[in-house]
Design a protein around this motif. Structure first.
Motif, PDB file in Angstrom:
ATOM      1  N   ALA A 110     -37.220   6.967  -1.203  1.00 40.94           N
ATOM      2  CA  ALA A 110     -36.206   8.341  -1.274  1.00 40.94           C
ATOM      3  C   ALA A 110     -36.159   8.502  -2.621  1.00 40.94           C
ATOM      4  O   ALA A 110     -35.377   8.633  -3.385  1.00 40.94           O
ATOM      5  N   ARG A 115     -41.931   7.021   1.416  1.00 35.52           N
ATOM      6  CA  ARG A 115     -41.062   8.248   0.862  1.00 35.52           C
ATOM      7  C   ARG A 115     -39.661   8.038   1.776  1.00 35.52           C
ATOM      8  O   ARG A 115     -38.620   8.153   0.986  1.00 35.52           O
ATOM      9  N   ARG A 116     -39.714   7.550   2.713  1.00 35.42           N
ATOM     10  CA  ARG A 116     -38.460   7.524   3.523  1.00 35.42           C
ATOM     11  C   ARG A 116     -37.694   6.324   3.168  1.00 35.42           C
ATOM     12  O   ARG A 116     -36.413   6.294   2.569  1.00 35.42           O
ATOM     13  N   GLU A 117     -38.397   5.380   2.791  1.00 28.40           N
ATOM     14  CA  GLU A 117     -37.887   3.989   2.223  1.00 28.40           C
ATOM     15  C   GLU A 117     -37.434   4.142   0.549  1.00 28.40           C
ATOM     16  O   GLU A 117     -36.491   3.533   0.315  1.00 28.40           O
ATOM     17  N   LYS A 123     -41.388  12.426   9.347  1.00 29.19           N
ATOM     18  CA  LYS A 123     -40.322  11.562   9.632  1.00 29.19           C
ATOM     19  C   LYS A 123     -40.657  10.615  11.102  1.00 29.19           C
ATOM     20  O   LYS A 123     -40.298   9.560  11.274  1.00 29.19           O
ATOM     21  N   ALA A 141     -43.687   8.131  10.163  1.00 30.70           N
ATOM     22  CA  ALA A 141     -42.856   7.211   9.299  1.00 30.70           C
ATOM     23  C   ALA A 141     -42.412   6.101  10.334  1.00 30.70           C
ATOM     24  O   ALA A 141     -42.644   4.774  10.325  1.00 30.70           O
ATOM     25  N   ASN A 142     -41.909   6.266  11.642  1.00 35.97           N
ATOM     26  CA  ASN A 142     -41.465   5.362  12.373  1.00 35.97           C
ATOM     27  C   ASN A 142     -42.627   4.755  13.193  1.00 35.97           C
ATOM     28  O   ASN A 142     -42.670   3.770  13.520  1.00 35.97           O
ATOM     29  N   TRP A 176     -43.726   6.633   5.369  1.00 35.52           N
ATOM     30  CA  TRP A 176     -42.670   5.595   5.392  1.00 35.52           C
ATOM     31  C   TRP A 176     -42.075   5.117   3.937  1.00 35.52           C
ATOM     32  O   TRP A 176     -41.087   4.983   3.817  1.00 35.52           O
TER      33      TRP A 176
END
Length: 325
Positions: free
Chosen positions: A184, A180-182, A313, A316-317, A178
């Motif tokens: 970036a 790393r997704r946010e 991914k 992360a959700n 999560w």
């Protein structure tokens, strides 16, 4: 001394454990890399805005003490260019040669702003300093062709024991997809070996609800799986603080300064973005602290992770909905 307005109205969240074992508000050090102005020009600009006294350590390293934004340093981010810090033998350069190389290297080596440990409820002061650097042309990751500039947080551990340190690490690795997704982060930082994630096998081992070893076993396990500073949450300074001989026995030549803090290295520094603030990145770290302080939820998320067979991914959700609601 001019009043400096904040560049953003984003709120800085506070962690659930705001005070340390002595009852004092916990502190956090902040490190921000940038390009553009020289270290001397940068520290002079900050002094004009916030006052204080400039101390020149060498032609490319300056400290500012007694300013209204706290104590800080700004220097070229290369230890070999600062012989006074590493010593003649360690830096390889005499002071005059190091200064000359520093002027040449300033075109390719970034500067680094490093704050002293500041109370966690005063982080808005860092944004004020960054707004000054932005005004004089400081550049961030988005302006660099071959180098990604980092934003690092060094938050003080609330309780100096193995269970607290491990709870934070468990929370971090569970939230990492999560984060790393946010965040970036720029791919260059992984390629250059600055902020790699923890090995998958190690993650699966430590998130197990029954994994709560004592300090010696925790450190030994960490060092066996992570004999490097190249982690997005570098625990070597903290583990060195807890047991320096044990860490040095495993990593005799690694540059480690022991301190009772975590070293969170994942975010990029995007100082030249007009609306950029460190608040969103700090608030994501606070999410790590919130899960770490909720032991029942932490163990439940760890159990869920161990039964999950999907991609990062998708995790992360899941972890966002389970841990951050």
């Amino acid at each position: 001394m001019a009043q400096v307005a904040l560049p953003t109205s984003i709120e800085f969240l506070l962690p659930p454990a705001l005070r340390n074992e002595a009852g004092q508000i916990r502190t956090v050090g902040v490190e921000v890399e940038f390009a553009g102005p020289s270290a001397e020009a940068a520290v002079q600009a900050v002094q004009r805005a916030f006052g204080g006294r400039i101390v020149e350590e060498d032609p490319h390293a300056y400290r500012l003490t007694g300013s209204s934004a706290g104590d800080l340093s700004i220097e070229l981010d290369s230890r070999m260019l600062h012989p006074g810090k590493g010593g003649k033998g360690k830096s390889g350069f005499l002071p005059r040669i190091a200064a000359w190389f520093g002027f040449a290297a300033s075109y390719i080596v970034p500067c680094e702003l490093v704050t002293s440990p500041i109370p966690m409820d005063r982080l808005q002061d860092v944004d004020r300093v960054l707004s000054i650097l932005r005004r004089i042309g400081a550049k961030g990751t988005q302006d660099a062709a071959f180098y990604a500039f980092g934003l690092h947080f060094n938050p003080e551990i609330p309780r100096q024991d193995a269970q607290t340190a491990l709870a934070f690490l468990k929370s971090f690795v569970l939230l990492n997809p999560w984060l790393r997704r946010e965040v970036a982060p720029d791919a260059t930082r992984d390629l250059l070996g600055f902020a790699a994630p923890f090995p998958a096998d190690y993650v699966r081992r430590i998130v197990a609800p029954d994994y709560w070893p004592d300090m010696a076993a925790f450190i030994d396990d960490y060092l066996a799986a992570n004999p490097t500073r190249n982690r997005d949450l570098d625990l070597l300074p903290l583990l060195h603080h807890f047991d320096a001989p044990r860490v040095r026995a495993a990593l005799p030549n690694e540059k480690i300064n022991g301190r009772p803090t975590f070293h969170y290295r994942l975010p990029d520094a995007r100082i030249s973005d007009a609306g950029w603030s460190i608040a969103p990145e700090w608030n994501r770290w606070v999410a790590v602290e919130r899960l770490a302080e909720d032991r029942d939820r932490l163990n439940a998320v760890g159990t869920t992770f161990l039964t999950f067979a999907g991609e990062d991914k998708s995790w992360a959700n899941i972890v966002e909905s389970v841990s951050l609601s």
